[in-house]
Write an enzyme that holds these catalytic residues in place. Structure first.
Site, PDB file in Angstrom:
ATOM      1  CE  LYS B  70     -17.843  70.655   6.563  1.00  0.00           C
ATOM      2  NZ  LYS B  70     -18.215  71.914   5.879  1.00  0.00           N
ATOM      3  CB  THR B  71     -19.664  66.534   1.595  1.00  0.00           C
ATOM      4  OG1 THR B  71     -20.189  66.876   2.880  1.00  0.00           O
ATOM      5  CG2 THR B  71     -20.356  65.275   1.100  1.00  0.00           C
ATOM      6  CG  ASP B 124     -21.427  64.112   4.541  1.00  0.00           C
ATOM      7  OD1 ASP B 124     -20.429  64.820   4.756  1.00  0.00           O
ATOM      8  OD2 ASP B 124     -22.346  64.457   3.774  1.00  0.00           O
ATOM      9  CG  ASP B 125     -23.472  67.623   7.475  1.00  0.00           C
ATOM     10  OD1 ASP B 125     -22.649  68.416   7.938  1.00  0.00           O
ATOM     11  OD2 ASP B 125     -24.334  67.949   6.629  1.00  0.00           O
ATOM     12  CE  LYS B 152     -10.857  53.674  23.673  1.00  0.00           C
ATOM     13  NZ  LYS B 152     -11.274  54.121  25.023  1.00  0.00           N
ATOM     14  CE  LYS B 224     -23.664  72.668  -0.472  1.00  0.00           C
ATOM     15  NZ  LYS B 224     -23.806  71.889   0.814  1.00  0.00           N
TER      16      LYS B 224
HETATM   17  N1  LIG Z   1     -11.473  71.501  -4.673  1.00  0.00           N
HETATM   18  C1  LIG Z   1     -12.716  71.352  -4.239  1.00  0.00           C
HETATM   19  N2  LIG Z   1     -12.930  70.883  -2.997  1.00  0.00           N
HETATM   20  C2  LIG Z   1     -14.178  70.739  -2.557  1.00  0.00           C
HETATM   21  N3  LIG Z   1     -15.293  71.046  -3.256  1.00  0.00           N
HETATM   22  C3  LIG Z   1     -15.119  71.516  -4.512  1.00  0.00           C
HETATM   23  C4  LIG Z   1     -13.849  71.685  -5.041  1.00  0.00           C
HETATM   24  N4  LIG Z   1     -14.010  72.157  -6.275  1.00  0.00           N
HETATM   25  C5  LIG Z   1     -15.320  72.270  -6.492  1.00  0.00           C
HETATM   26  N5  LIG Z   1     -16.004  71.899  -5.436  1.00  0.00           N
HETATM   27  C6  LIG Z   1     -17.460  71.927  -5.356  1.00  0.00           C
HETATM   28  O1  LIG Z   1     -17.796  72.693  -4.202  1.00  0.00           O
HETATM   29  C7  LIG Z   1     -18.905  72.136  -3.535  1.00  0.00           C
HETATM   30  C8  LIG Z   1     -18.485  71.820  -2.133  1.00  0.00           C
HETATM   31  O2  LIG Z   1     -19.617  71.485  -1.394  1.00  0.00           O
HETATM   32  P1  LIG Z   1     -19.634  70.418  -0.237  1.00  0.00           P
HETATM   33  O3  LIG Z   1     -21.018  69.885  -0.134  1.00  0.00           O
HETATM   34  O4  LIG Z   1     -18.531  69.458  -0.361  1.00  0.00           O
HETATM   35  O5  LIG Z   1     -19.324  71.356   0.993  1.00  0.00           O
HETATM   36  P2  LIG Z   1     -19.422  70.962   2.526  1.00  0.00           P
HETATM   37  O6  LIG Z   1     -18.268  71.587   3.248  1.00  0.00           O
HETATM   38  O7  LIG Z   1     -19.616  69.487   2.684  1.00  0.00           O
HETATM   39  O8  LIG Z   1     -20.748  71.715   2.923  1.00  0.00           O
HETATM   40  P3  LIG Z   1     -21.681  71.482   4.187  1.00  0.00           P
HETATM   41  O9  LIG Z   1     -20.983  72.141   5.346  1.00  0.00           O
HETATM   42  O10 LIG Z   1     -22.930  72.175   3.824  1.00  0.00           O
HETATM   43  O11 LIG Z   1     -21.838  70.004   4.361  1.00  0.00           O
HETATM   44  C9  LIG Z   1     -19.299  70.902  -4.321  1.00  0.00           C
HETATM   45  O12 LIG Z   1     -20.378  71.196  -5.142  1.00  0.00           O
HETATM   46  C10 LIG Z   1     -18.079  70.558  -5.144  1.00  0.00           C
HETATM   47  O13 LIG Z   1     -18.450  69.967  -6.410  1.00  0.00           O
HETATM   48  N1  LIG Z   2       3.649  48.608  29.430  1.00  0.00           N
HETATM   49  C1  LIG Z   2       2.558  48.824  28.746  1.00  0.00           C
HETATM   50  N2  LIG Z   2       1.423  49.158  29.388  1.00  0.00           N
HETATM   51  C2  LIG Z   2       0.310  49.412  28.737  1.00  0.00           C
HETATM   52  N3  LIG Z   2       0.202  49.347  27.389  1.00  0.00           N
HETATM   53  C3  LIG Z   2       1.292  49.019  26.675  1.00  0.00           C
HETATM   54  C4  LIG Z   2       2.492  48.753  27.329  1.00  0.00           C
HETATM   55  N4  LIG Z   2       3.390  48.475  26.383  1.00  0.00           N
HETATM   56  C5  LIG Z   2       2.780  48.566  25.200  1.00  0.00           C
HETATM   57  N5  LIG Z   2       1.506  48.884  25.367  1.00  0.00           N
HETATM   58  C6  LIG Z   2       0.555  49.076  24.271  1.00  0.00           C
HETATM   59  O1  LIG Z   2       0.006  50.375  24.428  1.00  0.00           O
HETATM   60  C7  LIG Z   2      -1.358  50.391  24.091  1.00  0.00           C
HETATM   61  C8  LIG Z   2      -2.113  50.899  25.310  1.00  0.00           C
HETATM   62  O2  LIG Z   2      -3.443  51.114  24.902  1.00  0.00           O
HETATM   63  P1  LIG Z   2      -4.687  50.891  25.858  1.00  0.00           P
HETATM   64  O3  LIG Z   2      -5.874  50.622  24.985  1.00  0.00           O
HETATM   65  O4  LIG Z   2      -4.385  49.927  26.915  1.00  0.00           O
HETATM   66  O5  LIG Z   2      -4.811  52.319  26.493  1.00  0.00           O
HETATM   67  P2  LIG Z   2      -6.009  52.851  27.393  1.00  0.00           P
HETATM   68  O6  LIG Z   2      -5.423  53.672  28.483  1.00  0.00           O
HETATM   69  O7  LIG Z   2      -6.935  51.735  27.729  1.00  0.00           O
HETATM   70  O8  LIG Z   2      -6.704  53.803  26.336  1.00  0.00           O
HETATM   71  P3  LIG Z   2      -8.187  54.395  26.378  1.00  0.00           P
HETATM   72  O9  LIG Z   2      -8.153  55.529  27.366  1.00  0.00           O
HETATM   73  O10 LIG Z   2      -8.395  54.877  24.977  1.00  0.00           O
HETATM   74  O11 LIG Z   2      -9.102  53.285  26.773  1.00  0.00           O
HETATM   75  C9  LIG Z   2      -1.734  48.954  23.722  1.00  0.00           C
HETATM   76  O12 LIG Z   2      -1.740  48.841  22.333  1.00  0.00           O
HETATM   77  C10 LIG Z   2      -0.603  48.121  24.305  1.00  0.00           C
HETATM   78  O13 LIG Z   2      -0.365  46.964  23.511  1.00  0.00           O
HETATM   79 MG   LIG Z   3     -21.119  68.396   3.606  1.00  0.00          MG
HETATM   80 MG   LIG Z   4      -8.988  51.491  27.457  1.00  0.00          MG
END
Ligand SMILES: Nc1ncnc2c1ncn2[C@@H]1O[C@H](COP(=O)(O)OP(=O)(O)OP(=O)(O)O)[C@@H](O)[C@H]1O
Ligand SMILES: Nc1ncnc2c1ncn2[C@@H]1O[C@H](COP(=O)(O)OP(=O)(O)OP(=O)(O)O)[C@@H](O)[C@H]1O
Ligand SMILES: [Mg+2]
Ligand SMILES: [Mg+2]
Ligand SMILES: Nc1ncnc2c1ncn2[C@@H]1O[C@H](COP(=O)(O)OP(=O)(O)OP(=O)(O)O)[C@@H](O)[C@H]1O
Ligand SMILES: Nc1ncnc2c1ncn2[C@@H]1O[C@H](COP(=O)(O)OP(=O)(O)OP(=O)(O)O)[C@@H](O)[C@H]1O
Ligand SMILES: Nc1ncnc2c1ncn2[C@@H]1O[C@H](COP(=O)(O)OP(=O)(O)OP(=O)(O)O)[C@@H](O)[C@H]1O
Ligand SMILES: Nc1ncnc2c1ncn2[C@@H]1O[C@H](COP(=O)(O)OP(=O)(O)OP(=O)(O)O)[C@@H](O)[C@H]1O
Ligand SMILES: [Mg+2]
Ligand SMILES: [Mg+2]
Ligand SMILES: [Mg+2]
Ligand SMILES: [Mg+2]
Lengths: 267, 267, 267, 267, 267, 267
Positions: B70-71, B124-125, B152, B224
């Protein structure tokens, strides 16, 4: 500590219309009768506050699933009401503050509101204000007690206040007695197929033939996620397609749209 | 306390390409179509962020078992995207700091990102950032609230951000609502026999005859750990054999390889 | 707080060969093939670290019942490896320090190690470093997070480190994810009858006729307790008999030996 | 904080023979073979410490019901051993101190002991040192960790130490691993009828005819409570009778004795 | 903190006879043989303390339902014993103090007592001293540890102390080991019908005809509540009737008395 | 901390008649015999306090569902009693204060009351004073201990005090022993249909024909919510109708009234 915090609150704190506009980044489209109904009833409460003598404090909670439009709705009430004082209290502007500083911020907004004859205070994402996390559960009791008292405390004579709260964790709020502290509660729903179709017709990013299928696939989707998936899909499979879509020169491919939908919906 | 912490953050904080390179110490080899697919889709999200107007913030979670890559994958996206600002936020650089100092560091990275038109932030992590431990469970709610808000909060106008998170504790993250805070989630898997075979063919440390057996034994191994066991085995039973193996003069003995595998896999 | 603690760490901190010797007060006798095997494999890991390029950090956990010889074994590896930097991190030298001071001490040892091309760090009695107690359970999450990060953080280029941990609470360590953070784990066992017989033959405190019976009675005894019970028994029923026994002039009475064994073994 | 506490420890701290004498206010009478046996074995351990080379630290736990004579027994060993340094560590002299001050006091006693070639340290009422309370249960983990380390840490070369612990909460101490930290454990019992008879014969406060009945009634009584009930009964029904009884002019009435016994024994 | 607290304790602290008198606001009437018996036995303990040599510390717990007369009883023992030093330790005089200040106050009273040859210390309402609340349960472990040690610590030579504790939460005290720390325990009961009749006859507020009925209704009532209900009833249905009743000019109406009883007894 | 807090309490603290009047914003109307009965009995307690000699402290708890009129009732007793000192202690005036500051405020009111020959202290919404939240449950034990002591502590000679508490969380208060600390408890109920009819007849906002139907719909409604729903309904479907209704020119439409009722009552 709290008192210090209270004095330190910068006078610049508060929400301008700009802040309110930023809460509805995608504007407001017609998304069905249920949203419409809530809008009307809440505007009526604002009206009641404007003329009330006997009840200087009216409180109303908008609850519903994440992304259903609660924040955009309250911001719209705030704008449309034309009240001289409209403030949004949100966790965004208080990141990393201590519980007591947050309390002080919240109290300050109420104290400021008490200076205006008519005010709207939006408590946005109350669970986030309360630092709620489901495990435990944990939350700030200091802030929850503050809200419980503020939602009941009468403004001074001649000052009338409408408080609008939003939350997507209504069960939690209920369990700590905050729902009961609001006089009125409305449920802001996800879109049904017919609501989604209405929205898509306004967006004009699908060909006529695909709109029904797309709307069907969007059944039970919150309005906010609808915008996200449409933008992903507009990008196209190889990227770079968005401009053509939004200028109307091209339409979103329905099968790529289905793919994007899958990345967004978790199984 | 938090504010102090915020100011104390050294300006030198941040990740250079060097830091990103160090995240993939063993390079990037082809390890099968599933890894490939995730890479492509995440690059597409970076593309969307580059051109987006309506959604200035896109968030994506890479989850999967420990060591599945992942990292290394996120670092690779960071490098390949060519964005002007790419930072990795990792527990390594914050050992022993208080929760509020960690928050300040994290917030600082986001604030810095908001100054660049295009940014990638790698969380990360995440479980380690949250100081998560399964017993209790315990974790820093201060940090989790900060992440929930940052995931958010919209960047200022004209600034677009892609946030990539990684975790091997997806169930925990889900239970505290952090999964839902990401728009998109991809699962980075362990290797299957055929993926392992591909990798071994590129490494050239086994004789042709042993590759199939070795790949079979490596079924369900994270990439890894594959590197770890290969290096142990290359050492030989008496030590001192590594040079010969890596220069191609000798091959790893398959039965010693099985022995090493047993030390690494816990029953 | 932590930073202060970091600076306060006295430069004199660290383990000399003397300290390592003190970890095996009764020397190292041959106590069977299982102990032998672990010694050899761990020495091989030290070898791998010496020559490695791809994996600059190797980690290995020795777990087993109280008194089975884990600390003496790691100290022996430390001495026999001839690495320029060998340090033992133990709760003994940190009694009464705060969690963050302990963290600072631990981090300091790792930072010091990063300055040497080859290092061995012994994390002795990890459960004690973590201030673990079974009721609750309670432990220091600050320290456990620090260990989790340090066990994964790569040393700077050109510096290679072998970390050996010891514990008699492997189930607990597993439950907080510390076992998984080690690449390799070995189980250090109690003595079986035949192991005990070997040890007794080297100690020469029993008459030939009693050795079998004594070894039988010592089945499933950790090596450390074996030394304790032998010393108690050498004392004799009335006291004062030890000198004669150790000089070889007398032998331990087998029935008094049984009595002493009973005081030591709890029912 | 802890370091400060360490320096603040007054040099006058420690136990004189007077303190040890005060621990056996009613002297030491013969109260049966089981008490006798424990006394002898513990004296033997003191002997072993005196001559030992291989094990400079011997630890022994006296556990048993409240009032069974544990403290008096350890004080007696302390006095009879004739060691140059004998200290009793008791909660009495640390009332109201913080956990870290208590730790500092305890560590100080051990450090002082390390300066004497031969020492006895009595950890009296370990559950009280740990601030143990059954509800929760709660206790000081800081102190328990300190004891766990001190019970295992070797004194410097040439210094030998015997540690005697007492407790009436052996199940609790076991659950936090403190029992296992002691090399040897003895159970100090309540009196049986025949033990009680022996004691009463030495006290001479009953007429010959009543001694058997009284001893019978005292079956399963701890020695400390025996002294309490005898003193209550000696008082007489109207008060004022004690002098006559103790001077031998009168004897305790058996029926009044039964009454007093009932007030003391809770149903 | 604790030490500071200790020095801050004002010398004026302590209970005069006035304080003791205030503990029995309604005087002491004969309320049956069971109260009488406890009074006599406790006075006998005071006697024992006066003459004792072997047991300089005697401890006695009065437990019973709320209002059964425990505090008045201990105050009476304190007054009647004629000891030079009698102090009552009560939560009333320590409202709002921190746990460690309360400890310091308590310790101070014991230290003062150790200066007098004969002392009585009353620990009134121990559950309140411990800040006990049933939910959790929560209580101050700092204070409970202090009491546990003080109830066992011997006064200096030549100083004798009687400690009387009172509580209406005996089950809780038992669960934290405080009951066992007292040598003797007495149960102070509610009134039975015949006890209540005795009291009413002394009060003379009912007509002869009603006394039996009133006493019957008061069965199982604590003495303190009896006084409360009698005063309410004496007031009369319209108020203003008390003077006539207490001067003997009128009697309490039995049916109004029943009404008042109902307000007091919760169903 | 507490002592500082105590001194910082501003002398201006306390309730004037204005404060008491503000507690019954909608005045006091006749709302049925059950409310009437409680009013009379509580006034009688005030009477008893005025003349009492034997019981200088009387305590009374008004418990009932949210909005049933408890605060208005106690304020009315406070006003009608004509006592020289009447204070209301409410969470409103202590928002954001620390627990110990709140304690200091509360203690201050009692200390002030002890200076007046006759006082009434209203502890309004005790669960809010205790910062109670159902999850956990959590609450301030510092404050609850303070109340438990204050509800039992006698005022100085010649000073008489009536304490009235209100709560809508009687089960919680019971579980922490606060109910038992009050001498008398009354239940303030919701309105029954006939009570609601009485109130509506006084308000004159319905036509004669609708009153019965409206009253029926209001069965089991607290008096406070009745006022809220009437005001909402008076507004009319389009807003702007309130003036006409209150001036008597128009009546509330019964069907719109039903609609409003539904918004207020949560299913
Ligand atoms: N295609 C690939 N994708 C990801 N990592 C790769 C790939 N090819 C080689 N690797 C090597 O594999 C290792 C992946 O380790 P990495 O730290 O990214 O794992 P991780 O999922 O983040 O682990 P952790 O859960 O411990 O954080 C690295 O050393 C990276 O260089
Ligand atoms: N009739 C409408 N009522 C409410 N929102 C609308 C409407 N039409 C368009 N929108 C758009 O929809 C989005 C609604 O997002 P909003 O952040 O208000 O949701 P929320 O319920 O507050 O979400 P959260 O639970 O993450 O706080 C906004 O980007 C707004 O511009
Ligand atoms: Mg990692
Ligand atoms: Mg909201
Ligand atoms: N072959 C051996 N391996 C290990 N220890 C040996 C060996 N031979 C002799 N010993 C002696 O046995 C003792 C082993 O004790 P050690 O402290 O290492 O045990 P441990 O497993 O670390 O105990 P604990 O669980 O209490 O930490 C030492 O005194 C050491 O000198
Ligand atoms: N042979 C004996 N062994 C022990 N105590 C004796 C003996 N003979 C007389 N005593 C007296 O019995 C009492 C034993 O009390 P001690 O305080 O030692 O009991 P304990 O087990 O430590 O009690 P606790 O559990 O309360 O700490 C002392 O007063 C001591 O003088
Ligand atoms: N014989 C008696 N014994 C005790 N109290 C009596 C007696 N006669 C009259 N009283 C009166 O009864 C009341 C007893 O109240 P007291 O405060 O002692 O009860 P309590 O058990 O301590 O109550 P709580 O459990 O609330 O602390 C006092 O007012 C006292 O004057
Ligand atoms: N007879 C009455 N008794 C009580 N309140 C009345 C009465 N008549 C009218 N009212 C009005 O009813 C309202 C009662 O509200 P109040 O705040 O007293 O209720 P509460 O029970 O204290 O509510 P909460 O549980 O929210 O504290 C007040 O506005 C008051 O003016
Ligand atoms: Mg060890
Ligand atoms: Mg003892
Ligand atoms: Mg009492
Ligand atoms: Mg109220």
């Amino acid at each position: 500590d709290f008192l210090n915090a209270l004095y330190e609150v910068r006078p610049a704190f508060g929400a301008s219309t700009d802040d309110l506009e930023r809460c509805r980044l995608n504007g407001m489209v017609d998304c069905g009768s249920r949203h419409e109904h809530i809008y009307k009833r809440t505007m009526l409460l604002a009206e009641q506050v404007r003329v009330s003598k006997g009840s200087p404090l009216v409180t109303c909670l908008l609850e519903g699933p994440s992304g259903s439009g609660k924040t955009a709705m309250s911001a719209t009430i705030g704008i449309d009401s034309d009240f001289p004082y409209v403030k949004i209290i949100s966790a965004e502007s208080m990141i990393g503050l201590s519980e007591s500083s947050k309390c002080a911020q919240i109290v300050k907004v109420f104290e400021d509101a008490y200076k205006s004859p008519l005010s709207i205070i939006i408590l946005d994402d109350i669970e986030r204000l309360l630092e709620y996390v489901a495990i435990g559960p944990r939350f700030s009791n200091l802030i929850s007690q503050t809200l419980l008292v503020l939602l009941k405390r009468l403004p001074p004579k001649g000052k009338n206040v409408l408080v609008i709260g939003t939350t997507s964790e209504v069960a939690f709020l209920d369990s700590i007695g905050i729902c009961d502290a609001f006089a009125v509660t409305y449920h802001v729903p996800k879109l049904k197929t017919e609501d989604a179709r209405k929205v898509l017709q306004q967006l004009k990013v699908f060909s006529e033939d695909d709109i029904d299928a797309a709307a069907e696939a969007l059944n039970d989707m919150p309005i906010k996620k609808l915008y996200m998936v449409v933008e992903m899909a507009a990008q196209g499979e190889q990227g770079g397609g968005a401009e053509a879509i939004y200028s109307g020169k091209a339409k979103i491919g329905i099968s790529h749209f289905y793919d994007c939908l899958q990345d967004i919906v978790r199984y």
